[in-house]
Design an enzyme around this catalytic site. Structure first.
Site, mmCIF file in Angstrom:
data_model
loop_
_atom_site.group_PDB
_atom_site.id
_atom_site.type_symbol
_atom_site.label_atom_id
_atom_site.label_comp_id
_atom_site.label_asym_id
_atom_site.label_seq_id
_atom_site.Cartn_x
_atom_site.Cartn_y
_atom_site.Cartn_z
ATOM 1 C CD GLN A 150 -3.443 -4.480 6.477
ATOM 2 O OE1 GLN A 150 -3.312 -3.517 5.737
ATOM 3 N NE2 GLN A 150 -4.129 -5.541 6.104
ATOM 4 C CG ASP B 191 -9.806 -0.090 4.745
ATOM 5 O OD1 ASP B 191 -9.542 -0.323 3.547
ATOM 6 O OD2 ASP B 191 -9.085 -0.427 5.694
ATOM 7 C CE LYS C 7 -3.896 -2.332 2.101
ATOM 8 N NZ LYS C 7 -4.549 -2.768 3.336
#
Ligand code: NDP
Length: 280
Positions: free
Chosen positions: A98, A121, A54
């Site tokens: 994460q 997200d 990422k």
């Protein structure tokens, strides 16, 4: 006739190029350099790779990524405090924690703490609610990547019967809602669904997010259907594979996404797109 392969790498490159251009424009016209904070708690190997990928993807399009690596024994309060600081930081446009988090941390509380405007997200209750209303700031990366890929291949979902196998909060459920928002007729299947092959064979578009290597054979696919494989698994030889038995299904489907090189690259591209969408 063998199916057309939906190339996720090519489609993701197209999305990333658009994001790059937007980043350049933001910098030139408004002096804004977008920032993404990525928080990793613990030393899970797979998570470390995801976070590294990422960061690299951000760098390539001109997003400033800042990584926060915390030890596995970090307390929930400490993590919430960091999120609070990042919520208030003007240079940070997106915050990504994460997952999975260590067991002693409540993931729901952590996601709730992220400012919905920075929730790239799209896991927060506000963003899920917005999805129900079709009024999204950010959309969950994997399902929006799938829609982007279908768009790229000019596959219109409107009026089509879309069958989604899997009802997880990050793939199956948002996928179903987003297809519905686009006027598809949607059926959601899961582990308790009876006669799965029969239902799947009615699909014009079949999205598979089960997590079972090569489970979906041609017995599940109507000739000419579009098949999207979300799964990331290892086969009996340790080789990366999807939930779809690619070799047999590609002879039945009209379009199929491969694993690797299908939905996976789209997920990261859509994350970058979401960071971009945090500014108007
Ligand atoms: P989950 O394990 O959270 O969900 C799996 C879903 O599949 C559940 O809803 C489950 O049903 C259903 N299921 C399991 N077995 C069967 C069965 N035999 N028949 C029908 N349905 C079944 O997985 P995720 O949604 O998180 O991920 C799915 C796959 O996609 C994984 O391989 C994952 O690695 C991959 N993935 C890939 C991404 C990418 O970027 N390409 C991103 C995210 C995930 P029930 O709810 O009843 O238990």
């Amino acid at each position: 006739m063998a199916a057309i392969i939906m190339d996720g790498k090519k489609t993701a490159a197209y999305v990333r190029q658009k994001v790059k251009e937007k980043c350049l424009l933001l910098k030139k016209e408004k002096g804004i350099v977008l920032g993404l904070a990525v928080i990793l708690v613990g030393d899970d190997n797979a998570s470390q790779i995801y976070v590294r990928n990422k960061a690299k993807a951000c760098e390539e399009v001109g997003i400033n990524s800042k990584q926060y690596t915390l030890p596995a024994n970090t307390g929930q309060e400490e993590l919430l405090k960091l999120i609070d600081t990042l919520n208030k930081d003007d240079k940070i446009n997106g915050i990504l924690v994460q997952l999975p988090l260590p067991k002693h941390i409540d993931e729901k509380e952590v996601i709730k703490a992220i400012d919905p405007k920075k929730d790239v997200d799209a896991f927060s209750n506000e963003n899920i609610g917005r999805m129900f209303c079709g009024d999204m700031i950010c959309s969950p990366c994997t399902p929006s990547g799938i829609l982007e890929m279908l768009d790229y291949y000019k596959i219109d979902v409107r009026g089509k019967h879309c069958v989604v196998i899997g009802r997880s909060a990050i793939v199956g459920k948002p996928m179903a809602m987003m297809l519905l928002n686009r006027d598809a007729t949607v059926t959601v299947c899961h582990s308790k669904t009876k006669d799965l092959p029969h239902i799947c064979r009615q699909a014009d578009i079949l999205v598979v997010a089960v997590g079972k290597p090569k489970m979906i054979t041609c017995e599940y696919v109507k000739p000419g259907a579009v098949v999207v494989d979300v799964g990331i698994n290892r086969d009996e030889n340790g080789k990366l594979c999807g939930d779809v038995d690619f070799e047999s299904v590609k002879e039945t489907a009209s379009y199929i996404s491969p694993v690797p090189g299908g939905v996976g690259p789209m997920t990261i591209a859509m994350l970058l797109n979401n960071v971009c969408n945090t500014v108007n």
